[in-house]
Design an enzyme around this catalytic site. Structure first.
Site, PDB file in Angstrom:
ATOM      1  N   TYR A   1      -5.141  -2.518  13.497  1.00 45.92           N
ATOM      2  CA  TYR A   1      -6.015  -1.402  13.135  1.00 45.92           C
ATOM      3  C   TYR A   1      -7.426  -1.577  13.689  1.00 45.92           C
ATOM      4  O   TYR A   1      -8.413  -1.315  13.000  1.00 45.92           O
ATOM      5  CB  TYR A   1      -6.047  -1.236  11.613  1.00 45.92           C
ATOM      6  CG  TYR A   1      -4.738  -0.739  11.053  1.00 45.92           C
ATOM      7  CD1 TYR A   1      -4.418   0.611  11.090  1.00 45.92           C
ATOM      8  CD2 TYR A   1      -3.804  -1.624  10.514  1.00 45.92           C
ATOM      9  CE1 TYR A   1      -3.214   1.083  10.597  1.00 45.92           C
ATOM     10  CE2 TYR A   1      -2.597  -1.163  10.015  1.00 45.92           C
ATOM     11  CZ  TYR A   1      -2.308   0.189  10.054  1.00 45.92           C
ATOM     12  OH  TYR A   1      -1.109   0.655   9.562  1.00 45.92           O
TER      13      TYR A   1
ATOM     14  N   ASP B   1       0.819  -1.211   0.000  1.00 41.59           N
ATOM     15  CA  ASP B   1       0.000   0.000   0.000  1.00 41.59           C
ATOM     16  C   ASP B   1       0.856   1.265   0.000  1.00 41.59           C
ATOM     17  O   ASP B   1       0.735   2.114   0.880  1.00 41.59           O
ATOM     18  CB  ASP B   1      -0.947  -0.024   1.215  1.00 41.59           C
ATOM     19  CG  ASP B   1      -1.915   1.147   1.206  1.00 41.59           C
ATOM     20  OD1 ASP B   1      -2.320   1.576   0.115  1.00 41.59           O
ATOM     21  OD2 ASP B   1      -2.257   1.637   2.299  1.00 41.59           O
TER      22      ASP B   1
ATOM     23  N   GLU C   1       2.601  -0.722  13.719  1.00 37.65           N
ATOM     24  CA  GLU C   1       1.599   0.049  12.973  1.00 37.65           C
ATOM     25  C   GLU C   1       0.299   0.088  13.762  1.00 37.65           C
ATOM     26  O   GLU C   1      -0.125  -0.910  14.330  1.00 37.65           O
ATOM     27  CB  GLU C   1       1.321  -0.544  11.588  1.00 37.65           C
ATOM     28  CG  GLU C   1       2.426  -0.379  10.576  1.00 37.65           C
ATOM     29  CD  GLU C   1       2.023  -0.827   9.176  1.00 37.65           C
ATOM     30  OE1 GLU C   1       0.805  -0.750   8.855  1.00 37.65           O
ATOM     31  OE2 GLU C   1       2.904  -1.242   8.406  1.00 37.65           O
TER      32      GLU C   1
ATOM     33  N   GLU D   1       4.279  -7.772   7.201  1.00 36.52           N
ATOM     34  CA  GLU D   1       2.947  -8.315   6.936  1.00 36.52           C
ATOM     35  C   GLU D   1       2.943  -9.475   5.935  1.00 36.52           C
ATOM     36  O   GLU D   1       2.182  -9.472   4.967  1.00 36.52           O
ATOM     37  CB  GLU D   1       1.998  -7.206   6.471  1.00 36.52           C
ATOM     38  CG  GLU D   1       1.756  -6.152   7.533  1.00 36.52           C
ATOM     39  CD  GLU D   1       0.627  -5.193   7.188  1.00 36.52           C
ATOM     40  OE1 GLU D   1       0.240  -5.114   6.003  1.00 36.52           O
ATOM     41  OE2 GLU D   1       0.126  -4.521   8.109  1.00 36.52           O
TER      42      GLU D   1
END
Length: 611
Positions: free
Chosen positions: A475, A168, A513, A419
């Site tokens: 997240y 991303d 993150e 990831e």
């Protein structure tokens, strides 16, 4: 051993290093690569010029150039002084994204794959001395599953190629870092390794120097005032530093190490580098610097700014460090690739802790991994027939990364993947090889880690055991149960952390993150997602969770600043999770974080027993 030295270019008594940055001739090549070696190796067509270092995509107004996938060509005429004859002469590229072929005076010199680490082309026998020489570089930016970062390159119905990243951030490319012309003595310092031991008020520096010859080596360590603090002789040995000044967090003390090769009274080569005396160790759930616990506060970042894209820019670097100091940060992760060498030098001087990440991102087959990472999707990424080819490229990148950055005091850990898919047993042998290699190559045995995707939870992840620090990208409150469901997000977040706690891993956990997209212009009362008010609410919830678990020893928010991504309906001209805008101005969340981080002591949670 690498066939070229990773030492940063320096001018000393016997070395010469000349920047050949500036305007290079530039040509967008054919997407099918049909010009090949027979095409532009002697010079490229047209009259277009472009800055180096810089990404090429954002200078132009044509979308076909910004989205171009294929070969681009660079050309520069460079004068090589006659007095350099008799030395080894190199052209050193800080990076060429993602692969390059170098030609000098029409001759192919070398190829390199991997877009974020340096390589040096030996042109000693190719250049004409006291004349101009033509350097031509073919750079290819296509994404594959056999090189990192991973992605794919597709063919559109109109016949145009298009890069489809499994990550991303925008696939900026080109000659994005500085290029140097170097002259080095034939017998020269090739590499050196340093390890440190603190003994009371003194320190021991264990060293190993590699040269290209057999003549004896001597080392001098100079303090900040220029006074000799220690000396040693021999390719391998120990330097004792009395009353050593240690390199500490946000309080950096740097010595200058000078390495010389001698032939009697004659100096054959000399190389110097600033170093910091410090130790790094994981003990239980603690991250110890010089034997004392530290709590990490900071960011995941990107090399990303207006116009020059991912190209190194010293002014942007300076602004970024000033903002990190203002907000109370003490660390960052080089997400998702090794950064420009000058950034590590700055971190050395400013006392920032760096988690150094190899460009192993996209090892999860998804064009929208930021969404599918939360769905439980499994891709069996490491079961591909091409996995052995990818592993070879990955290991080479780890070797180059550690060779380049191992002597920076700021580097306290290696992040070996970001990831990846870890729900399948096929990942286990892949991880074993990468983690073992990093341990073997680093004489300081710094901790190793990788950033766990949302799908990599207890009971599912097969690979977390390889990490010395458990790094989580999470997240809750954004991709999972955002907005008015944030209370449920917190409950799910705590449920996962309780599951980790139950495993009793006795390791530090670090959040590499977390964050929420926020438009810097938007305010909404009551809050809605994307508003600055919601970003603050999200952070307050997340901080409460961090403070609830003793084994969490750091928080690095995603992201330092807004950055460019592939266009799409879930990205508003890029990723907007920045605490600062892309122009480096603060959002409201910056003030919330500044208050928190200024108040958190460096040894936060140091007295807790952890897991």
């Amino acid at each position: 051993m690498l066939e070229y030295s990773m030492l940063y270019p320096k001018t000393t008594k016997l070395r010469r290093s000349v920047s050949i940055d500036g305007m290079w001739k530039f040509h967008i090549g054919s997407q099918n690569g049909d010009q090949g070696e027979a095409g532009f190796k002697n010079g490229i067509p047209g009259n277009d010029f472009i800055p180096v270092p810089a990404s090429f995509q954002d200078f132009y107004t044509e979308k076909e150039i910004r989205e171009f996938a294929g070969d681009v060509w660079y050309e520069k005429d460079v004068f090589v002084p006659g007095e350099w004859e008799g030395n080894k002469v190199f052209v050193r590229f800080g990076a060429a994204t993602h692969r390059a072929v170098v030609y000098v005076n029409g001759k192919k010199i070398m190829e390199h794959e991997g877009g974020f680490l340096p390589f040096a082309a030996d042109v000693t026998d190719t250049v004409h001395y006291n004349e101009f020489n033509k350097i031509v570089v073919r750079v290819n930016n296509e994404l594959t599953v056999t090189n990192i970062p991973c992605g794919e390159t597709i063919l559109l119905p109109n016949g145009k190629k298009m890069n489809k990243p499994y990550f991303d951030f925008f696939n900026y490319s080109g000659l994005q870092r500085s290029v140097f012309l170097m002259a080095i003595p034939k017998e020269s310092v090739f590499d050196f390794d340093l390890d440190y031991e603190i003994s009371g008020k003194d320190a021991l520096i264990h060293y190993h120097v590699q040269t290209t010859g057999e003549h004896p080596v001597e080392l001098s360590l100079l303090d900040a005032s220029g006074k000799v603090a220690a000396r040693a002789e021999g390719f391998k040995g120990v330097m004792k530093v009395k009353d050593a000044r240690l390199w500490q967090v946000r309080n950096a003390y740097l010595y200058r190490l000078v390495i010389r090769i001698r032939d009697g009274e004659q100096i054959l080569d000399e190389y110097e580098q600033e170093i910091g005396i410090r130790t790094v160790k994981i003990e239980g759930t603690s991250i110890l610097l010089n034997g004392k616990p530290v709590y990490l506060k900071g960011f995941g970042k990107h090399e990303d700014c207006d116009i020059v894209g991912r190209g190194f820019h010293s002014g942007v670097m300076k602004r970024d460090f000033e903002l990190m100091k203002w907000i109370g940060a003490n660390s960052f992760r080089t997400a998702h690739y090794p950064y420009s060498e000058e950034i590590y030098q700055m971190a050395d001087r400013e006392g920032f802790l760096v988690i150094d990440e190899v460009a192993a991102v996209g090892l999860f087959e998804s064009l929208m991994n930021f969404m599918e990472a939360s769905t439980g999707k499994r891709t069996a990424f490491f079961e591909k027939e091409t996995t052995p080819v990818l592993l070879k490229a990955h290991k080479r990148a780890v070797e180059e990364l550690i060779a380049r950055d191992k002597n920076h005091p700021c580097v306290i850990a290696w992040s070996l993947l970001n990831e990846p898919e870890t729900s399948n047993e096929a990942a286990v042998p892949y991880f074993e090889e990468v983690f073992r290699l990093a341990h073997e190559l680093d004489v300081q045995k710094r901790p190793r880690t990788f950033a766990l995707i949302m799908n990599s939870v207890p009971g599912v992840c097969k690979c977390y055991q390889f990490s010395d620090i458990i790094s989580l990208n999470r997240y809750y409150g954004w991709y999972v149960k955002g907005g008015y469901e944030i209370s449920e997000a917190e409950a799910l977040f705590r449920k996962e952390m309780d599951a980790w706690k139950a495993l009793k891993l006795n390791k530090p956990f670090l959040f590499t993150e977390y964050g929420a997209d926020t438009m810097g212009s938007d305010h909404k009362l009551p809050s809605v997602m994307w508003s600055q008010e919601y970003q603050d609410e999200y952070l307050k919830m997340t901080n409460d969770v961090f403070d609830s678990y003793d084994f969490i020893k750091g928080e690095q928010i995603w992201n330092f600043a807004d950055f460019q991504t592939t266009e799409g309906i879930l990205r508003v001209n890029g990723n907007k999770k920045g605490v600062f805008t892309r122009q480096r101005q603060p959002k409201d969340a910056a003030y919330l974080l500044r208050k928190r981080w200024m108040e958190l002591p460096l040894a936060y949670k140091a007295q807790e027993k952890g897991l």
